[in-house]
Design an enzyme around this catalytic site. Structure first.
Site, mmCIF file in Angstrom:
data_model
loop_
_atom_site.group_PDB
_atom_site.id
_atom_site.type_symbol
_atom_site.label_atom_id
_atom_site.label_comp_id
_atom_site.label_asym_id
_atom_site.label_seq_id
_atom_site.Cartn_x
_atom_site.Cartn_y
_atom_site.Cartn_z
ATOM 1 N N THR A 8 13.349 20.727 5.374
ATOM 2 C CA THR A 8 13.914 19.503 5.950
ATOM 3 C C THR A 8 13.598 19.453 7.432
ATOM 4 O O THR A 8 13.461 20.490 8.082
ATOM 5 C CB THR A 8 15.442 19.421 5.739
ATOM 6 N N ASN A 10 15.678 17.561 9.197
ATOM 7 C CA ASN A 10 16.972 17.047 9.643
ATOM 8 C C ASN A 10 17.859 18.234 10.084
ATOM 9 O O ASN A 10 18.337 19.011 9.263
ATOM 10 C CB ASN A 10 17.581 16.294 8.450
ATOM 11 N N HIS A 12 20.820 18.309 11.381
ATOM 12 C CA HIS A 12 22.218 18.203 10.953
ATOM 13 C C HIS A 12 22.368 18.758 9.526
ATOM 14 O O HIS A 12 23.284 19.519 9.223
ATOM 15 C CB HIS A 12 22.680 16.745 11.019
ATOM 16 N N ASP A 69 17.305 17.067 -2.833
ATOM 17 C CA ASP A 69 17.187 15.618 -2.908
ATOM 18 C C ASP A 69 18.486 15.089 -3.502
ATOM 19 O O ASP A 69 19.059 15.712 -4.406
ATOM 20 C CB ASP A 69 15.982 15.207 -3.748
ATOM 21 N N THR A 70 18.951 13.962 -2.965
ATOM 22 C CA THR A 70 20.241 13.400 -3.374
ATOM 23 C C THR A 70 20.088 11.930 -3.723
ATOM 24 O O THR A 70 19.298 11.221 -3.111
ATOM 25 C CB THR A 70 21.257 13.527 -2.215
ATOM 26 N N PHE A 149 27.842 9.221 6.734
ATOM 27 C CA PHE A 149 26.564 8.509 6.840
ATOM 28 C C PHE A 149 26.261 7.854 5.492
ATOM 29 O O PHE A 149 27.027 7.988 4.534
ATOM 30 C CB PHE A 149 25.445 9.488 7.247
ATOM 31 N N TYR A 151 25.983 5.913 2.280
ATOM 32 C CA TYR A 151 26.883 5.056 1.501
ATOM 33 C C TYR A 151 28.348 5.481 1.621
ATOM 34 O O TYR A 151 29.199 4.975 0.890
ATOM 35 C CB TYR A 151 26.478 5.097 0.018
ATOM 36 N N LYS A 172 35.263 16.282 3.270
ATOM 37 C CA LYS A 172 34.107 15.815 2.485
ATOM 38 C C LYS A 172 33.190 16.990 2.151
ATOM 39 O O LYS A 172 32.745 17.144 1.011
ATOM 40 C CB LYS A 172 33.330 14.746 3.261
ATOM 41 N N HIS A 177 28.781 16.620 -3.320
ATOM 42 C CA HIS A 177 27.639 16.945 -4.186
ATOM 43 C C HIS A 177 26.782 18.057 -3.571
ATOM 44 O O HIS A 177 26.410 19.007 -4.243
ATOM 45 C CB HIS A 177 26.810 15.676 -4.388
HETATM 46 P P1 IMP Z 1 18.705 12.901 0.928
HETATM 47 O O1 IMP Z 1 17.915 13.275 -0.303
HETATM 48 O O2 IMP Z 1 19.704 13.930 1.310
HETATM 49 O O3 IMP Z 1 17.803 12.501 2.055
HETATM 50 O O4 IMP Z 1 19.561 11.618 0.552
HETATM 51 C C1 IMP Z 1 18.943 10.403 0.151
HETATM 52 C C2 IMP Z 1 19.846 9.242 0.487
HETATM 53 O O5 IMP Z 1 21.044 9.318 -0.304
HETATM 54 C C3 IMP Z 1 20.330 9.186 1.939
HETATM 55 O O6 IMP Z 1 19.407 8.515 2.758
HETATM 56 C C4 IMP Z 1 21.636 8.407 1.805
HETATM 57 O O7 IMP Z 1 21.388 7.026 1.723
HETATM 58 C C5 IMP Z 1 22.157 8.874 0.454
HETATM 59 N N1 IMP Z 1 23.079 10.007 0.625
HETATM 60 C C6 IMP Z 1 22.800 11.328 0.432
HETATM 61 N N2 IMP Z 1 23.890 12.081 0.658
HETATM 62 C C7 IMP Z 1 24.869 11.228 1.003
HETATM 63 C C8 IMP Z 1 26.247 11.417 1.362
HETATM 64 O O8 IMP Z 1 26.782 12.538 1.434
HETATM 65 N N3 IMP Z 1 26.937 10.299 1.644
HETATM 66 C C9 IMP Z 1 26.396 9.053 1.607
HETATM 67 N N4 IMP Z 1 25.123 8.820 1.293
HETATM 68 C C10 IMP Z 1 24.358 9.907 0.987
#
Ligand code: IMP
Length: 195
Positions: A8, A10, A12, A69-70, A149, A151, A172, A177
């Protein structure tokens, strides 16, 4: 202590996941190992993207590494935005744009069941392992709160009466997740180091 590279850029997220791993491993950033550049994320599943990002690091370093990935998966939208959560409203959209699109697509639908799902891929000696974490909840009809951040202002986890964006970050981060996926990874790393 065992070291893993986290795919990553990122900082943070690096700090957040590092503290969730409870001192079991030390995470190295891409900058720590001299890697830079945009990591590709072109798969159509969370598992596929996590693997693609981890492989990108493994091919360049030969070291054990993780990537995550989320996605937010909404039942009445057939699981959307899912793997496209970051760019739901378009390639360079803001979290506000994404939330507006989500509210517009759901309209007054009374089924507001949703969950966040995180997949972490660990590449260990060239072999991928997957760890999943999920938090179930509902999508509110309007934004609540200013923390967090993405949603967060629209997501209320089950058994709470507030959105993610109304919770102190430590609350949180204890139920999220990402925390649950990190706990699965921690368990695996702890058990495998005990063998
Ligand atoms: P990433 O795979 O962690 O970059 O997450 C992809 C996208 O999912 C992010 O850009 C957010 O829009 C959303 N997202 C991931 N984790 C969270 C969270 O903890 N809260 C709110 N939105 C999230």
């Amino acid at each position: 202590m065992r070291k893993l590279i986290f795919a990553t850029n990122n900082t943070h997220k690096l700090q957040e996941v590092s503290s969730m791993l409870n001192g079991v491993v030390e995470l190295k950033s891409l900058a720590d190992v001299g890697l830079s550049g945009e990591i590709p994320e072109t798969a159509d599943t969370l598992e596929g993207n996590a693997l693609q990002k981890a492989q990108w690091v493994y091919e360049r370093t030969g070291c054990d590494c993780i990537a995550d990935d989320t996605g937010l998966e909404v039942d009445c939208l057939g699981g959307r935005p899912g793997v496209y959560s970051a760019r739901y409203a378009g390639e360079h959209c803001s979290p506000e744009d994404n939330m507006n699109k989500l509210l517009a697509e759901m309209g007054s639908n009374s089924n507001r069941v949703a969950h966040f799902r995180t997949v972490i891929c660990l590449i260990e000696q060239g072999k991928p392992h997957y760890f999943e974490g999920r938090v179930d909840g509902t999508i509110l009809t309007e934004r609540h709160g200013n923390e967090g951040f993405g949603y967060d202002p629209l997501f209320m986890p089950n058994r709470f009466a507030v959105s993610f964006a109304e919770m102190p970050p430590e609350v949180k981060n204890s139920i999220s997740h990402r925390a649950r996926a990190a706990a699965e990874l921690t368990r695996y790393l702890t058990e495998s180091s005990a063998i």
